[in-house]
Design a protein around this motif. Structure first.
Motif, short mmCIF file in Angstrom:
data_model
loop_
_atom_site.label_atom_id
_atom_site.label_comp_id
_atom_site.label_asym_id
_atom_site.label_seq_id
_atom_site.Cartn_x
_atom_site.Cartn_y
_atom_site.Cartn_z
N TYR A 49 -1.88 -20.34 0.58
CA TYR A 49 -3.03 -19.52 0.99
C TYR A 49 -4.00 -20.33 1.85
O TYR A 49 -4.59 -19.81 2.80
CB TYR A 49 -3.74 -19.03 -0.27
CG TYR A 49 -4.70 -17.89 -0.07
CD1 TYR A 49 -4.25 -16.61 0.23
CD2 TYR A 49 -6.08 -18.08 -0.19
CE1 TYR A 49 -5.12 -15.55 0.40
CE2 TYR A 49 -6.97 -17.04 -0.02
CZ TYR A 49 -6.49 -15.77 0.27
OH TYR A 49 -7.37 -14.73 0.44
N THR A 91 -13.07 -16.00 -0.96
CA THR A 91 -11.73 -16.16 -0.40
C THR A 91 -11.05 -17.42 -0.93
O THR A 91 -9.87 -17.39 -1.29
CB THR A 91 -11.80 -16.22 1.14
OG1 THR A 91 -12.39 -15.02 1.61
CG2 THR A 91 -10.41 -16.38 1.73
N ARG A 125 4.79 -10.39 6.07
CA ARG A 125 4.53 -10.47 4.64
C ARG A 125 5.79 -10.14 3.84
O ARG A 125 6.06 -10.75 2.80
CB ARG A 125 3.39 -9.51 4.25
CG ARG A 125 2.01 -10.05 4.60
CD ARG A 125 0.93 -9.07 4.11
NE ARG A 125 0.71 -7.99 5.05
CZ ARG A 125 0.05 -6.88 4.78
NH1 ARG A 125 -0.43 -6.69 3.56
NH2 ARG A 125 -0.13 -5.95 5.69
N THR A 127 -3.00 -7.98 -0.06
CA THR A 127 -4.40 -8.03 0.42
C THR A 127 -4.55 -8.82 1.72
O THR A 127 -5.67 -8.92 2.24
CB THR A 127 -5.29 -8.66 -0.66
OG1 THR A 127 -4.77 -9.94 -1.04
CG2 THR A 127 -5.36 -7.76 -1.89
N GLN A 128 -3.46 -9.37 2.25
CA GLN A 128 -3.54 -10.10 3.53
C GLN A 128 -3.34 -9.12 4.69
O GLN A 128 -2.32 -9.13 5.38
CB GLN A 128 -2.48 -11.20 3.57
CG GLN A 128 -2.86 -12.43 2.76
CD GLN A 128 -1.95 -13.59 3.06
OE1 GLN A 128 -0.73 -13.44 3.10
NE2 GLN A 128 -2.52 -14.76 3.30
N HIS A 129 -4.34 -8.31 4.95
CA HIS A 129 -4.21 -7.26 5.95
C HIS A 129 -4.11 -7.81 7.37
O HIS A 129 -3.59 -7.13 8.27
CB HIS A 129 -5.41 -6.32 5.85
CG HIS A 129 -5.55 -5.68 4.49
ND1 HIS A 129 -4.59 -4.84 3.96
CD2 HIS A 129 -6.51 -5.80 3.54
CE1 HIS A 129 -4.97 -4.43 2.76
NE2 HIS A 129 -6.12 -5.00 2.47
N VAL A 169 -2.24 -10.19 8.33
CA VAL A 169 -0.87 -10.62 8.57
C VAL A 169 0.01 -9.39 8.72
O VAL A 169 -0.08 -8.45 7.92
CB VAL A 169 -0.36 -11.50 7.41
CG1 VAL A 169 1.08 -11.93 7.64
CG2 VAL A 169 -1.26 -12.71 7.22
N VAL A 194 -1.57 -11.07 -3.60
CA VAL A 194 -2.04 -11.86 -2.45
C VAL A 194 -1.44 -11.31 -1.15
O VAL A 194 -2.14 -11.14 -0.14
CB VAL A 194 -1.69 -13.34 -2.64
CG1 VAL A 194 -1.99 -14.13 -1.35
CG2 VAL A 194 -2.48 -13.94 -3.80
#
Length: 548
Positions: free
Chosen positions: A227, A337, A275, A266-268, A270, A263
């Protein structure tokens, strides 16, 4: 960027994970996983992991040496606690059952296959063997047996778990914060709950769970590092360690995957395709390993419904200060974050615990497995303290005194920890009464080699020691009428049986515990300190037919 401490920790965890996977793979192909080839493979795995990471790691001597001092100190204390025999300090039926499987691996260097061994090993026939493989290898590499390799393995695992908390806490600290001393202080908060940190292996001997927690914490660390830094190597490490985690204690495999899934979701920023590819890198190997294991051992699924004795997650097991600080910190971690992965890890463990609790309630079973999730949660709670400390530190005026004050806090944490364990084991929050002793081990080994194992009585004060001698040392089958009858191990009833004519011809006796009137009824055949193999003077009888 990672530190040299993180590079070392990665090698120290991935090496036993690789050993578990290599042993399992060799066994799947019908090959024995002999100790010395496994040692060579482990050395190669350590070098292949450590050297590339060490070369690229940032030079931070304080971070490395403070971390190394922490890990070595915890390991050293746990080993000194077990002196002079350095045998495992736990007790309970779980310890005996684990030692049965460890002894089987010691003797065969392969895993259990086929139902013909089920009368001997019961559920250990299909139990996940990761921790047992490591204990047997550790014993063989030290020139001994898996029994003698178990305490060093558990001490190694416990020390690295504290070290991983320190590494994660350091990453959670804001920039321009004296991270190194604060990380050490935070890691030592795991000692706030001796019940959940030390009790898991010094009291209850949850061997597989304790080793699996190391792999679970490392999986958490790999996601934290990924992360922060990106790069598929962390997800590949996640795949390796979660595969070993499944082969060690599959109950804990859920939280790391739930955390990683949250995780990724929620990594919009990327792309979805990327993903998905990252998720595949992390999951393909564990899924293949899990499928390969379960297909031959479908009865393993029933392990999730077993019951037993465990600690309760109540305030007295932690103390209000730790419980309040960790809870507030974990809630705060979800809002930042840099700390969000830790908050999601805590949520994942709690979700699985709730699911296990609900399933147990629905089936009218004990919520045993749900309660055991709190042992692993403790380490995430400690990281929650780091989130709170980091948040508070941002409001402290900057100045040169900050570093000195942080080291003062770390020193205070060390002093408080030392004071809490200095009187071990007599004045600890957990009760330590080892079932395994060196004299009884020597007497049991002599009896196994020289007399019929089913013809031995146990004149031993601790019924758990008798249980261990009967099954793990003498090798009697679990599925026999005598083994299932707990009166077989009761000291008072054993004395009465010995005084009754026509009983078993031999006994393993703990001499200081045996009354003088009973001593007059036997001759010592072989003595090992306070323990001895003795023979009845009067009439005796023993069924020499195979037990079933």
């Amino acid at each position: 960027m990672i530190t040299k401490a993180e590079a070392t920790a990665a090698a120290l965890v991935l090496t036993p994970a690789a050993a578990v996977l290599a042993a399992y793979t060799a066994d799947r192909f019908g090959l024995p996983f002999l100790p010395w080839p496994m040692l060579a493979l482990s050395v190669v795995a350590f070098g292949a992991t450590w050297w590339p990471l060490w070369r690229r790691a940032e030079t931070a001597p304080t971070a490395f040496w403070s971390w190394a001092a922490l890990v070595i100190s915890v390991f050293g204390w746990l080993m000194l606690l077990a002196r002079p025999s350095f045998l495992p300090l736990g007790t309970g039926p779980d310890l005996t059952h684990h030692l049965q499987l460890i002894r089987y691996i010691d003797e065969h260097w392969q895993l259990v296959h086929g139902r013909d061994l089920q009368p001997l090993l019961a559920e250990m026939t299909f139990y996940t063997p990761g921790s047992h493989i490591l204990a047997s290898l550790a014993g063989a590499w030290s020139g001994s047996t898996g029994l003698h390799g178990l305490q060093p393995l558990l001490a190694y695992v416990a020390a690295l778990k504290v070290g991983l908390v320190a590494l994660i806490a350091r990453r959670m600290m804001p920039a321009l914060t004296p991270r190194d001393p604060l990380a050490i202080a935070v890691a030592l908060t795991v000692f706030a709950s001796q019940v959940f940190f030390l009790g898991s292996f010094l009291q209850f001997a949850f061997v597989a769970q304790v080793v699996a927690e190391l792999f679970m914490l490392f999986a958490w660390w790999t996601v934290v590092a990924w992360y922060d830094n990106g790069g598929t190597r962390w997800l590949a490490s996640f795949a390796i360690v979660t595969s070993a985690l499944f082969l060690t204690w599959p109950i804990l495999v859920g939280p790391p995957f739930v955390m990683l899934g949250l995780v990724l979701l929620t990594q919009h920023a990327v792309p979805l395709r990327r993903r998905g590819a990252q998720g595949l890198v992390a999951s393909v190997l564990p899924v293949c390993v899990a499928s390969s294991f379960v297909i031959d051992r479908i009865r393993w699924m029933g392990m999730a419904a077993v019951g037993g004795e465990t600690a309760l997650p109540q305030v007295s097991a932690y103390g209000w200060p730790f419980l309040a600080a960790s809870t507030v910190g974990l809630l705060l971690s979800l809002l930042r974050t840099r700390t969000r992965v830790t908050g999601l890890m805590a949520a994942s463990i709690l979700v699985q615990s709730a699911a296990l609790w609900g399933a147990a309630t629905w089936r009218h079973n004990s919520p045993y497995m749900a309660q055991k999730m709190f042992y692993g949660l403790l380490f995430v709670q400690a990281a929650g303290v780091a989130a709170l400390v980091g948040e508070l530190w941002t409001h402290v005026p900057r100045g040169r005194w900050q570093s000195a004050f942080a080291w003062l806090l770390a020193t205070a944490a060390v002093v408080l920890t030392v004071r809490s364990v200095a009187a071990a084991p007599t004045r600890m929050a957990i009760h330590i009464q080892p079932a395994v002793t060196r004299p009884l081990e020597l007497a049991g080994d002599w009896a196994r080699a020289n007399v019929p194992p089913q013809c031995v009585e146990y004149l031993v004060a601790d019924d758990e020691s008798s249980y261990w001698l009967h099954l793990a040392v003498l090798g009697n089958p679990r599925h026999s009428a005598r083994s299932r009858d707990w009166d077989s191990y009761d000291f008072t009833k054993a004395l009465l049986r010995w005084l009754t004519p026509g009983g078993l011809p031999y006994a393993i006796a703990e001499l200081p515990a045996v009354p003088s009137g009973v001593r007059e009824e036997f001759d010592i055949v072989a003595r090992f300190g306070d323990a001895a193999v003795v023979k009845r003077r009067g009439q005796s009888a023993c069924d020499l037919s195979p037990q079933s």
